[in-house]
Write a protein that holds these residues in place. Structure first.
Motif, PDB file in Angstrom:
ATOM      1  N   ASP A 100       0.868  -1.177   0.000  1.00  0.00           N
ATOM      2  CA  ASP A 100       0.000   0.000   0.000  1.00  0.00           C
ATOM      3  C   ASP A 100       0.904   1.226   0.000  1.00  0.00           C
ATOM      4  N   SER A 101       0.523   2.244  -0.773  1.00  0.00           N
ATOM      5  CA  SER A 101       1.381   3.415  -0.844  1.00  0.00           C
ATOM      6  C   SER A 101       0.569   4.649  -1.206  1.00  0.00           C
ATOM      7  N   ARG A 102       0.994   5.794  -0.679  1.00  0.00           N
ATOM      8  CA  ARG A 102       0.412   7.080  -1.018  1.00  0.00           C
ATOM      9  C   ARG A 102       1.550   8.073  -1.249  1.00  0.00           C
ATOM     10  N   GLU A 103       1.456   8.815  -2.334  1.00  0.00           N
ATOM     11  CA  GLU A 103       2.495   9.796  -2.642  1.00  0.00           C
ATOM     12  C   GLU A 103       2.600  10.821  -1.513  1.00  0.00           C
ATOM     13  N   GLY A 104       3.830  11.076  -1.092  1.00  0.00           N
ATOM     14  CA  GLY A 104       4.079  12.045  -0.048  1.00  0.00           C
ATOM     15  C   GLY A 104       3.836  11.538   1.353  1.00  0.00           C
ATOM     16  N   VAL A 105       3.345  10.300   1.496  1.00  0.00           N
ATOM     17  CA  VAL A 105       3.032   9.748   2.820  1.00  0.00           C
ATOM     18  C   VAL A 105       3.955   8.587   3.166  1.00  0.00           C
ATOM     19  N   GLY A 106       4.156   7.667   2.231  1.00  0.00           N
ATOM     20  CA  GLY A 106       5.030   6.529   2.482  1.00  0.00           C
ATOM     21  C   GLY A 106       4.458   5.249   1.909  1.00  0.00           C
ATOM     22  N   THR A 107       5.153   4.155   2.167  1.00  0.00           N
ATOM     23  CA  THR A 107       4.798   2.858   1.608  1.00  0.00           C
ATOM     24  C   THR A 107       4.819   1.803   2.703  1.00  0.00           C
ATOM     25  N   SER A 108       3.906   0.844   2.588  1.00  0.00           N
ATOM     26  CA  SER A 108       3.839  -0.255   3.546  1.00  0.00           C
ATOM     27  C   SER A 108       3.818  -1.573   2.782  1.00  0.00           C
ATOM     28  N   PHE A 109       4.737  -2.476   3.139  1.00  0.00           N
ATOM     29  CA  PHE A 109       4.767  -3.830   2.593  1.00  0.00           C
ATOM     30  C   PHE A 109       4.330  -4.800   3.678  1.00  0.00           C
ATOM     31  N   ARG A 110       3.538  -5.804   3.275  1.00  0.00           N
ATOM     32  CA  ARG A 110       3.165  -6.891   4.176  1.00  0.00           C
ATOM     33  C   ARG A 110       3.512  -8.209   3.504  1.00  0.00           C
ATOM     34  N   VAL A 111       4.207  -9.057   4.233  1.00  0.00           N
ATOM     35  CA  VAL A 111       4.597 -10.365   3.718  1.00  0.00           C
ATOM     36  C   VAL A 111       4.016 -11.428   4.636  1.00  0.00           C
ATOM     37  N   GLY A 112       3.275 -12.368   4.048  1.00  0.00           N
ATOM     38  CA  GLY A 112       2.635 -13.412   4.838  1.00  0.00           C
ATOM     39  C   GLY A 112       3.127 -14.802   4.463  1.00  0.00           C
TER      40      GLY A 112
END
Length: 388
Positions: free
Chosen positions: A365-377
């Motif tokens: 999940d990512s938003r410009e100017g906010v950051g990115t989140s990766f999830r690995v399951g």
């Protein structure tokens, strides 16, 4: 025509409109309802929670969302100015309940120059839109599959050739080191060669992961421990400009995995988070948890799109970097693609290939100017309480 026949014709028209599968409504110059069919009344009630009536101002009394109100007002004003046109509209807070409409706006004229109102025909085209999206998604999946097949052959060959070269360089450097003393000036360049050989070996492992070969040596490991080990190793690269926050799950999360490869995935994601920083202090948060999945993982992008149902041990990594736009999110796992310009090569491609081999998932999940989140399951072997 008699009064009775006029009334019969009006009632017949009302019956026809109420039987139609298209919303129909008429507004005057002040956006007030003059007439509408049953489907439109039902839709307004379900969408905005308002029971509409003749004389009610649609723009100001019915529509609750400010952005949608502004859009509808713009379309109505355009039609009142004499334009005939069609716009695609949508309602719904989530992807699951979103409905799509083709709205046909037409001015009502008493004379060629005089417009007294607007008639709108709103056709529900949700199924058509869904089918089109599904077709595009399937087409892209086929293209990705063909591309991966070609890349796997290419990566496998490159990995084999690089590995042969790395072995020869490493052996030659060891032979030279054995023939000189510890104080010899050649030891410094030999150390540089050794570091380059190590990096080349790491690249070979990533290429092997992309090639899809069975390189994994799975064993039962605690995901919390792998995250701690990879984080400790990555701190040197992250440097003082990166604040690393780790929040492990309070119980062991046992998975069957190749510890070296999973540590590599974590390291690649940490490096990616570091490089996403746009300056200043980079904050990277890592958390582990348990998650039950039912076929879909809500995310901007996920590999695979359909995740086998079950319980997963998940580690998530969130940064405060520059984030990604929709185009970058679509291609984030493509080989040689980077959202940061020149990057480190195959990091995310290798990560998704490794997780694919482990029958897990990787979501972003990512938003410009906010950051990115990766999830690995990764699939949990057993609940923590049963494994202790």
């Amino acid at each position: 025509m008699t009064f009775e026949s006029e009334s019969a014709a009006t009632n017949q028209m009302r019956t026809i409109l109420d039987s139609a599968s298209v919303q129909v409504f008429v507004l005057d110059w002040q956006y007030r309802y003059v007439s509408f069919n049953r489907l439109h009344a039902d839709t307004m009630l379900s969408t905005w929670g308002i029971s509409i009536a003749v004389g009610m101002d649609m723009v100001h009394d019915v529509i609750r969302d400010d952005q949608h109100r502004a859009n509808v007002k713009t379309h109505l004003d355009r039609a009142l100015a004499g334009a005939n046109f069609v716009v695609r509209d949508d309602h719904g807070e989530t992807e699951l309940n979103r409905r799509f409409y083709d709205d046909h706006y037409s001015p009502i004229r008493t004379t060629p120059q005089e417009v007294t109102g607007v008639v709108v025909f709103a056709m529900d085209v949700t199924e058509r839109v869904r089918l089109s999206e599904d077709h595009l998604r399937l087409e892209r999946k086929v293209q990705q599959s063909r591309m991966l097949d070609r890349l796997e052959v290419l990566a496998s060959g490159i990995a084999h050739d690089i590995n042969n070269l790395v072995v020869r360089v490493a052996l030659s450097a060891d032979q030279v080191r054995a023939q000189i003393g510890p104080d010899h000036p050649a030891n410094e360049p030999l150390a540089t060669i050794a570091e380059a050989v190590k990096q080349a070996a790491d690249l070979t492992q990533q290429l092997r992961a992309i090639s899809g070969g069975n390189w994994a040596s799975p064993e039962i490991v605690d995901l919390n421990g792998l995250v701690a080990q990879a984080s400790d190793l990555a701190r040197v690269y992250l440097g003082r400009e990166t604040e690393l926050i780790i929040r492990p799950y309070p119980e062991p999360l046992f998975v069957q995995a190749d510890p070296t490869q999973i540590r590599q995935v974590i390291t690649n994601l940490l490096i990616n988070a570091k490089e996403a920083s746009s300056g200043g202090i980079s904050i990277v948060k890592i958390e582990t948890c348990m998650l039950h999945v039912d076929a879909l993982v809500e995310a901007d992008a996920c590999i695979p799109e359909q995740v086998p149902s079950g319980n997963y041990a998940v580690f998530s990594l969130q940064d405060n970097g520059s984030g990604m736009n929709s185009f970058q999110l679509t291609h984030v796992f493509d080989i040689a693609f980077s959202s940061k310009g020149p990057g480190r090569g195959f990091g995310l491609s290798a990560a998704q290939a490794i997780i694919r081999q482990h029958a897990g998932f990787i979501a972003v999940d990512s938003r410009e100017g906010v950051g990115t989140s990766f999830r690995v399951g990764l699939r949990i072997i057993a609940p923590a309480s049963e494994t202790q």
